[in-house]
Write an enzyme that holds these catalytic residues in place. Structure first.
Site, PDB file in Angstrom:
ATOM      1  N   SER A   1      90.312 -75.170   0.512  1.00 61.64           N
ATOM      2  CA  SER A   1      89.779 -74.180  -0.419  1.00 61.64           C
ATOM      3  C   SER A   1      88.286 -73.971  -0.221  1.00 61.64           C
ATOM      4  O   SER A   1      87.744 -72.938  -0.609  1.00 61.64           O
ATOM      5  CB  SER A   1      90.065 -74.591  -1.864  1.00 61.64           C
ATOM      6  OG  SER A   1      89.320 -75.727  -2.231  1.00 61.64           O
TER       7      SER A   1
ATOM      8  N   TYR B   1      87.655 -76.308  -9.143  1.00 52.92           N
ATOM      9  CA  TYR B   1      87.996 -77.129  -7.983  1.00 52.92           C
ATOM     10  C   TYR B   1      87.445 -76.503  -6.703  1.00 52.92           C
ATOM     11  O   TYR B   1      86.838 -77.184  -5.868  1.00 52.92           O
ATOM     12  CB  TYR B   1      89.514 -77.271  -7.899  1.00 52.92           C
ATOM     13  CG  TYR B   1      90.011 -78.063  -6.717  1.00 52.92           C
ATOM     14  CD1 TYR B   1      89.999 -79.459  -6.741  1.00 52.92           C
ATOM     15  CD2 TYR B   1      90.507 -77.430  -5.580  1.00 52.92           C
ATOM     16  CE1 TYR B   1      90.465 -80.200  -5.665  1.00 52.92           C
ATOM     17  CE2 TYR B   1      90.976 -78.160  -4.501  1.00 52.92           C
ATOM     18  CZ  TYR B   1      90.949 -79.544  -4.550  1.00 52.92           C
ATOM     19  OH  TYR B   1      91.404 -80.267  -3.479  1.00 52.92           O
TER      20      TYR B   1
END
Length: 256
Positions: A142, A153
């Site tokens: 990510s 996150y």
């Protein structure tokens, strides 16, 4: 198995389960003395139970606390006499869009996933300079392309990637290396909900050429390589270990 870490000392955070536990086992299997840290004594004991007793120690710590990070590094050096490898594997997952993420959730995620890497790395620096050692951070794919429904996150893991580059630039003159391993979907408790959702997995496999999730041991093998003397000319990288996900035309969309 090769003994690339004989007479070396490693410190692994988040070592009570999942990727962190696999890393601790791999480094110990290759000869390292390993300090395993986590927030739960029972899990640390379980991880250490089948590792060499003379080369294994555990320490309960929350990496979101600067004082506990300082104490953990000090305990490692007191127990084993040196520190050669720091693996920052502790962290949490947090599902939620920016508008659905509370202040408390944001603070918890950033503290665990980013501040903990900073605190641990800063505490370890003098010892790593002395040993010309290395840091390996556990990031995420990510950090390379974002993704849906993981605002905090994704922000934290993006920070880990750039912090790694900064450490590599600043400490290279001392012979200290820093790298990040960026796993894709990996089979751990953190992603149990995803692994149980067949419809979501089928959608996910469209973006993963190898059509499966990774195993913690596959991440551990990559960490061992980057920490070893076989990787002495590698620093400042973010290495995807993701079954090819980042070579497709889209990033992760778990939970979209």
């Amino acid at each position: 198995m090769p003994q690339r870490f004989e007479r070396k000392v490693a410190l692994v955070t988040g070592g009570g389960s999942g990727i962190g536990a696999a890393i601790a086992h791999r480094l110990a299997a290759e000869g390292a003395a390993v300090m395993i840290s986590g927030r739960t004594e029972k899990r640390l004991t379980e991880t250490a139970s089948d590792m060499p007793a003379t080369r294994t120690a555990t320490f309960v710590a929350n990496v979101a606390s600067r004082r506990e990070c300082d104490a953990l590094v000090a305990a490692t050096v007191a127990r084993f006499g040196r520190l050669d490898t720091l693996v920052n594997a502790a962290g949490m997952n947090l599902v939620g869009t920016i508008e659905g993420t509370s202040d408390e959730q944001w603070d918890d995620c950033l503290s665990s996933d980013l501040s903990g890497v900073f605190y641990m790395s800063r505490a370890a620096v003098p010892h790593l300079i002395a040993s010309k050692g290395s840091i390996v951070n556990i990031g995420s794919v990510s950090s390379l392309g974002g993704g849906w429904n993981h605002a905090a996150y994704n922000a934290a893991k993006g920070g880990v990637a750039n912090l790694t580059r900064s450490i590599a630039c600043d400490l290279g003159k001392f012979g200290v290396r820093a790298n990040t391993v960026a796993p894709g979907l990996t089979v751990t408790e953190m992603v149990d909900a995803i692994m149980e959702d067949e419809a979501l997995l089928e959608k996910a496999w469209e973006r993963v050429p190898l059509r499966r999730a990774g195993q913690p041991e596959e991440i551990a093998a990559t960490v061992a390589f980057l920490a070893s003397e076989e990787a002495t000319w590698i620093t400042g990288i973010v290495l995807p270990v993701d079954g090819g996900q980042t070579c497709t035309d889209g990033g992760p969309e778990w939970g979209k």
